[in-house]
Design a protein around this motif. Sequence first.
Motif, short mmCIF file in Angstrom:
data_model
loop_
_atom_site.label_atom_id
_atom_site.label_comp_id
_atom_site.label_asym_id
_atom_site.label_seq_id
_atom_site.Cartn_x
_atom_site.Cartn_y
_atom_site.Cartn_z
N LYS B 323 -0.81 1.11 10.31
CA LYS B 323 0.39 1.41 9.54
C LYS B 323 0.35 0.53 8.30
O LYS B 323 -0.49 -0.35 8.18
N PHE B 324 1.24 0.81 7.37
CA PHE B 324 1.33 -0.03 6.18
C PHE B 324 2.64 -0.80 6.22
O PHE B 324 3.68 -0.26 6.62
N VAL B 325 2.56 -2.05 5.84
CA VAL B 325 3.74 -2.90 5.83
C VAL B 325 3.93 -3.40 4.40
O VAL B 325 2.97 -3.87 3.77
N LYS B 326 5.13 -3.24 3.90
CA LYS B 326 5.42 -3.66 2.52
C LYS B 326 5.32 -5.18 2.40
O LYS B 326 5.85 -5.92 3.24
N ALA B 331 1.23 -3.35 -0.38
CA ALA B 331 1.31 -2.93 1.02
C ALA B 331 0.10 -3.45 1.76
O ALA B 331 -1.02 -3.40 1.26
N GLU B 332 0.35 -3.92 2.97
CA GLU B 332 -0.75 -4.39 3.80
C GLU B 332 -1.05 -3.34 4.86
O GLU B 332 -0.14 -2.79 5.47
N ARG B 333 -2.34 -3.07 5.04
CA ARG B 333 -2.76 -2.15 6.11
C ARG B 333 -2.90 -2.96 7.39
O ARG B 333 -3.71 -3.88 7.45
N VAL B 334 -2.10 -2.61 8.39
CA VAL B 334 -2.08 -3.37 9.65
C VAL B 334 -2.65 -2.49 10.76
O VAL B 334 -2.12 -1.40 11.01
N ASN C 234 5.33 12.55 6.74
CA ASN C 234 4.62 11.33 6.33
C ASN C 234 5.55 10.47 5.48
O ASN C 234 5.55 10.54 4.25
N GLN C 235 6.35 9.69 6.17
CA GLN C 235 7.39 8.91 5.48
C GLN C 235 6.77 7.91 4.49
O GLN C 235 7.29 7.70 3.40
N TRP C 236 5.67 7.29 4.89
CA TRP C 236 5.04 6.30 4.01
C TRP C 236 4.61 6.94 2.69
O TRP C 236 4.90 6.42 1.61
N MET C 237 3.96 8.09 2.79
CA MET C 237 3.49 8.78 1.59
C MET C 237 4.64 9.09 0.62
O MET C 237 4.54 8.80 -0.57
#
Lengths: 352, 352, 352
Positions: B323-326, B331-334, C234-237
Amino acid sequence: MSVIRKQHGHFLEDFQPGDVYRHKGGKTVTEGLFAIFTDFSMTANPLSKNARYASAYGFEGMVCPPGLVMVTVFSQSVEDVSENARANLEYVDMRFGVPVYIGDTLEAETLVLGVKASTRTPDLGVVHVQTTGRNQHGEVVLTFQRKVQVWKKSPTACVAEGEVAPRDIPVSLELPRYDRARDYRALAHLSSPDTYVEDFHTGDVLEHTRARVVTTEHVMLTGILDNTSQVHCNQWMVSEAPDKFVGGQLIVFGGIPFSLCLGISSADVADNALADVRYATGRHTAPIFAGDTVFASTEIRGVRELPGRPDLGVLDTILRGHKFVKKADGAERVEIFYLEREVAVKRRSHYA
Amino acid sequence: MSVIRKQHGHFLEDFQPGDVYRHKGGKTVTEGLFAIFTDFSMTANPLSKNARYASAYGFEGMVCPPGLVMVTVFSQSVEDVSENARANLEYVDMRFGVPVYIGDTLEAETLVLGVKASTRTPDLGVVHVQTTGRNQHGEVVLTFQRKVQVWKKSPTACVAEGEVAPRDIPVSLELPRYDRARDYRALAHLSSPDTYVEDFHTGDVLEHTRARVVTTEHVMLTGILDNTSQVHCNQWMVSEAPDKFVGGQLIVFGGIPFSLCLGISSADVADNALADVRYATGRHTAPIFAGDTVFASTEIRGVRELPGRPDLGVLDTILRGHKFVKKADGAERVEIFYLEREVAVKRRSHYA
Amino acid sequence: MSVIRKQHGHFLEDFQPGDVYRHKGGKTVTEGLFAIFTDFSMTANPLSKNARYASAYGFEGMVCPPGLVMVTVFSQSVEDVSENARANLEYVDMRFGVPVYIGDTLEAETLVLGVKASTRTPDLGVVHVQTTGRNQHGEVVLTFQRKVQVWKKSPTACVAEGEVAPRDIPVSLELPRYDRARDYRALAHLSSPDTYVEDFHTGDVLEHTRARVVTTEHVMLTGILDNTSQVHCNQWMVSEAPDKFVGGQLIVFGGIPFSLCLGISSADVADNALADVRYATGRHTAPIFAGDTVFASTEIRGVRELPGRPDLGVLDTILRGHKFVKKADGAERVEIFYLEREVAVKRRSHYA
């Protein structure tokens, strides 16, 4: 040409004691409805989970839990009885009949028992009804009375006050007979070892340790039951009239905490039940909203024999639901649901 | 009279190496559970979508995707094994057996392989178990080991440390045989043209371009599996103890990102699979909360033959979820999920 | 080794007039899909609720409501036609064929009728297609044209502009024949007494009084249809590109307000319908987001005979959906959906 705004449901002045409403729709219990509503409620009884188990007990298949039977029949009565209600006041003498299976079609009708205008509020009154649900063979699956506070359409309309006697609706709780030839003990690991009749003692109070939040899923759960009441799903309407609608929030349909409290209690008191028999009285004592976490407790008020069924006993219980509400100085426990519940439970001597 | 708060599930001191738990409940796969969980996960394999296709391949009907088999069996073990767990540490040697169909009833049991107290934290320890799920015919559908970090009830209690060997659980991946008489090519348009064995190359990394947000639906999805863990559904409990429960948020049940990562990957690597064979190891590397969008990628680590099945090959892959974290600077890819996954995939030469 | 990001779906430059896409997947209508989607939409027609009623009318079982048929077929076309679309512009000549039942498997194909680059925007254009869905017997259940605004992958790519004629897709609306031997009147209480052909008058506008909020459930509803469009899930997108994606919000899949408007209208105009016949044209005139409450109205444009079926009539209607949007000085009614709808409705003379 004209603009027509059909009013659905009835108002206080529309009810006459003795009237019978045969409700629209009817409802076939699909595997979709069964799975969603049964599992949502956290029911722990294998009769509603495990087809192998249900068949081994002599049922025709997995058995609808009592909460699902109740909400399915009840929801059919909403348009005629309570679409224009302010509040559901009380359930009275709710009795279960033959088991309900996947594929059954339930239809319902309601007899108006009483109508009474409010002496304090000119646009309100109480309607007292008796609703009965039957399956496709005409067998009664559920019958109950309820009292509902209903709006008048016109504050000056005449109200047909009066009362008629309830019908005698014969209900037979048809359970598969106990059969020594069946190897019930081979299935005993599938339910709790300590929820047989022998385990319950009058006066005990079981504080059920599991709980569950209700999310906005309640809108879909209510919809899947064909419950047409707008206070559960018309967000715009309630947001626009916060004074009329508890601060502008959608109220969760009472059938949802009803089912959920039954389900939460089942791991402790009903996963070895063969059926719920009767609810003498019940009521929703506070509303539930999306975000609330529902807890429950069960008080054992008595343990008695079930005539003709030495393998079973009946627990007389009070099932209570509650939630916690944050206060400046901590959290307040608020009762949300009260149900006098009689459950037919297996004896360890016969089953484990 | 007494107030009883039944504690469900077991604590570290309750486990003994060699103990066997036969889990409660069991679970019949209804069309409701099948549809909701299969489709939620974005599975693209027609075997789980299209009854005509599944039958034409020689299956008895639509086939439960591996994620649904896994979460159904796993969830049955939660009460006994991990209702009082702090974290699920690892899946080991997860192997799939006979296909699971709608209407099958799955039951599960767990052997305790090892118990070990933490040397650092007095109230924690690790339990190592082997869980096996079977259908109503007694055939194995899934078997796996897992390691779970479990709370002690009393920090001073004795822990029965030790280890026993896992059982040898024979698993046969029963797939319909390849039959030249069947016209597989007439169905080839129903799956991707470029996901046959011939299309995969060791070292390739597929960044799956689709993703899906997890909403509060996770509470219902977890409930429909009979998963009784409170950290997924008891909002009040976690809100009241944010230090204990990751800031007071409900953690999404790991089976949900597990299934979702499998589903997200399927359009690129598994819509021409006949089955998932084995997951050598897997773990949840970060929690998921409502509102997170789950992404996935697949690394191809090897492509090999499947003995006796010239029509199929096995992909050795690593399936990762993220997931991505702001962050302040972007954004960091976790990484949230890691699974060493072996999939049996069709060869174009035989099917298209 | 290479990193691969498979692009799903097609871009404007991929379409050629005359191309045929046979869509992937296919979809078997389970009781799960049926129950969730039918009931979500608030459909009031007992043909989709009550198996006893549907059988008594001569149907093979409960009938999928038109909205479910439409979204199931439509969603299969999304990957090939509109996964990379900016907007769905118009539905044209949507015609229903044989009834769809639980257990049916629907598959779909699409013929590209026209491709046209935008003269104003270099990276956009319109694709005109004809999509047809069939059941496992090859019978047409639905056929329609639609126009979609699709992105180009490369702004400089060549576009194969042109047009071909639509295919003639024979559709027969197969309804059970009227049978004097059946006792339809015994079932008349299960639908409204005032929604027969005789009750409708050209020019009338029915403002349907019920409405329903759409929650984040829309992500699951869209997923359960196998609709692969990322703008719905796709909420992130979308959060990362608010300029491209209407402020960073997930747009609700059009099939959801489409079905919901049909359902909301059904208590007033279609609970005595045997089928929806044809939608001449339709379009989504404003987007819907989670939290919006959907309302609907129906304008009666004509009432006519159905050749060969004296027991039925056809209502020519316009079904409109709307929502309310808060403004500084009150609320604005915003039209969200427009559908020219022809419905085959029973005559009271024959059924009640």
